[in-house]
Design a protein around this motif. Sequence first.
Motif, mmCIF file in Angstrom:
data_model
loop_
_atom_site.group_PDB
_atom_site.id
_atom_site.type_symbol
_atom_site.label_atom_id
_atom_site.label_comp_id
_atom_site.label_asym_id
_atom_site.label_seq_id
_atom_site.Cartn_x
_atom_site.Cartn_y
_atom_site.Cartn_z
ATOM 1 N N ILE A 141 0.829 -1.202 0.000
ATOM 2 C CA ILE A 141 0.000 0.000 0.000
ATOM 3 C C ILE A 141 0.865 1.255 0.000
ATOM 4 N N LEU A 142 2.098 1.156 0.489
ATOM 5 C CA LEU A 142 2.990 2.315 0.484
ATOM 6 C C LEU A 142 3.321 2.744 -0.940
ATOM 7 N N ASP A 143 3.274 1.794 -1.876
ATOM 8 C CA ASP A 143 3.526 2.102 -3.283
ATOM 9 C C ASP A 143 2.245 2.419 -4.046
ATOM 10 N N GLU A 144 1.099 2.117 -3.452
ATOM 11 C CA GLU A 144 -0.167 2.289 -4.165
ATOM 12 C C GLU A 144 -1.168 3.115 -3.363
ATOM 13 N N ARG A 145 -0.652 3.960 -2.511
ATOM 14 C CA ARG A 145 -1.511 4.805 -1.679
ATOM 15 C C ARG A 145 -2.435 5.671 -2.534
ATOM 16 N N GLU A 146 -1.905 6.248 -3.596
ATOM 17 C CA GLU A 146 -2.722 7.118 -4.432
ATOM 18 C C GLU A 146 -3.812 6.334 -5.154
ATOM 19 N N ARG A 147 -3.514 5.091 -5.522
ATOM 20 C CA ARG A 147 -4.553 4.256 -6.133
ATOM 21 C C ARG A 147 -5.702 4.047 -5.149
ATOM 22 N N LEU A 148 -5.368 3.728 -3.901
ATOM 23 C CA LEU A 148 -6.406 3.554 -2.886
ATOM 24 C C LEU A 148 -7.213 4.827 -2.709
ATOM 25 N N PHE A 149 -6.529 5.958 -2.598
ATOM 26 C CA PHE A 149 -7.234 7.211 -2.350
ATOM 27 C C PHE A 149 -8.116 7.599 -3.533
ATOM 28 N N THR A 150 -7.684 7.274 -4.740
ATOM 29 C CA THR A 150 -8.523 7.529 -5.914
ATOM 30 C C THR A 150 -9.788 6.683 -5.865
ATOM 31 N N LEU A 151 -9.647 5.422 -5.442
ATOM 32 C CA LEU A 151 -10.819 4.564 -5.294
ATOM 33 C C LEU A 151 -11.793 5.144 -4.269
ATOM 34 N N LEU A 152 -11.267 5.664 -3.171
ATOM 35 C CA LEU A 152 -12.132 6.216 -2.132
ATOM 36 C C LEU A 152 -12.722 7.560 -2.547
ATOM 37 N N ASP A 153 -12.004 8.316 -3.359
ATOM 38 C CA ASP A 153 -12.591 9.537 -3.921
ATOM 39 C C ASP A 153 -13.837 9.205 -4.740
ATOM 40 N N GLY A 154 -13.800 8.042 -5.408
ATOM 41 C CA GLY A 154 -14.919 7.633 -6.249
ATOM 42 C C GLY A 154 -16.029 6.925 -5.498
ATOM 43 N N ALA A 155 -15.781 6.583 -4.242
ATOM 44 C CA ALA A 155 -16.790 5.911 -3.408
ATOM 45 C C ALA A 155 -16.722 6.517 -2.014
ATOM 46 N N PRO A 156 -17.125 7.776 -1.881
ATOM 47 C CA PRO A 156 -16.855 8.517 -0.643
ATOM 48 C C PRO A 156 -17.676 8.085 0.563
ATOM 49 N N THR A 157 -18.753 7.345 0.359
ATOM 50 C CA THR A 157 -19.540 6.850 1.488
ATOM 51 C C THR A 157 -19.905 5.393 1.237
ATOM 52 N N ALA A 158 -20.077 4.655 2.334
ATOM 53 C CA ALA A 158 -20.477 3.252 2.239
ATOM 54 C C ALA A 158 -21.022 2.815 3.586
ATOM 55 N N PRO A 159 -21.993 1.904 3.604
ATOM 56 C CA PRO A 159 -22.493 1.407 4.890
ATOM 57 C C PRO A 159 -21.444 0.648 5.681
ATOM 58 N N ALA A 160 -20.491 0.026 4.975
ATOM 59 C CA ALA A 160 -19.377 -0.655 5.640
ATOM 60 C C ALA A 160 -18.193 -0.681 4.697
#
Length: 237
Positions: A62-81
């Motif tokens: 994840i240290l090498d793909e932190r921005e990939r994770l954050f981009t995914l969360l930018d696209g799914a900003p809320t979730a029930p879990a």
Amino acid sequence: MCRVIGITHFDWSKHRTIIERFCQLARTGVVMAEDPPGHLDGWGLAFYREGRLVVHKSGASILDERERLFTLLDGAPTAPALILHLRKSAWSGTSSTRHAHPFFLGNNVFFHNGVVYDYQQLLAQITPPGPPDDARDTEVFFHHVLSRPGEDLGAQFLASVATIRQQHHFSALNCLFSDGAKLYAYRDFAREPDYYSLFKAAAGDSCFISSEVLDAGMRWELMAKEEFLAIELGETV
């Protein structure tokens, strides 16, 4: 072996700092006494969108793909879990997307921290077709859960755990899993309780389950050995 966090009523705008701190555990997280530092052998993300499970996995750090994770969360900003996992592999040659957690089938998703050393002996109790031939302990554990009688995932899990505790050799059975209706958490260990930790906390309308304390301003409570939680997606602990 891993670090894991689960959050109900996930809101990226509110929980970004928690996720950022969790990602740092890839470098700074607690490890077992004989192990080198780092949880760098892959990562996995699961969340629900409009009632359907969404999973992203990688065999990279994840240290090498932190921005990939954050981009995914930018696209799914809320979730029930939401559940996020950082892997430290117990099995050589398995630092790959294929073996990264979570494992999932339908709307059920499963993360595990620990090792079931004799997991091959569970295969005979799994309903066909079962896991792929190259499956390791967590994936076999998951299929063993789903092969228990009934349709209540929590009850199926506890039945599987009872079998493993009575008949098999394991380091820990710490798990976070969900069926889209509930977030489940379980803590159990046969060694190294300081490593095989799970903490629970609540803030606002969200529940948090984490391998380590991530915010000193929140009240975290260490889950007891053999403690099992079933959190309705809509409740707080």
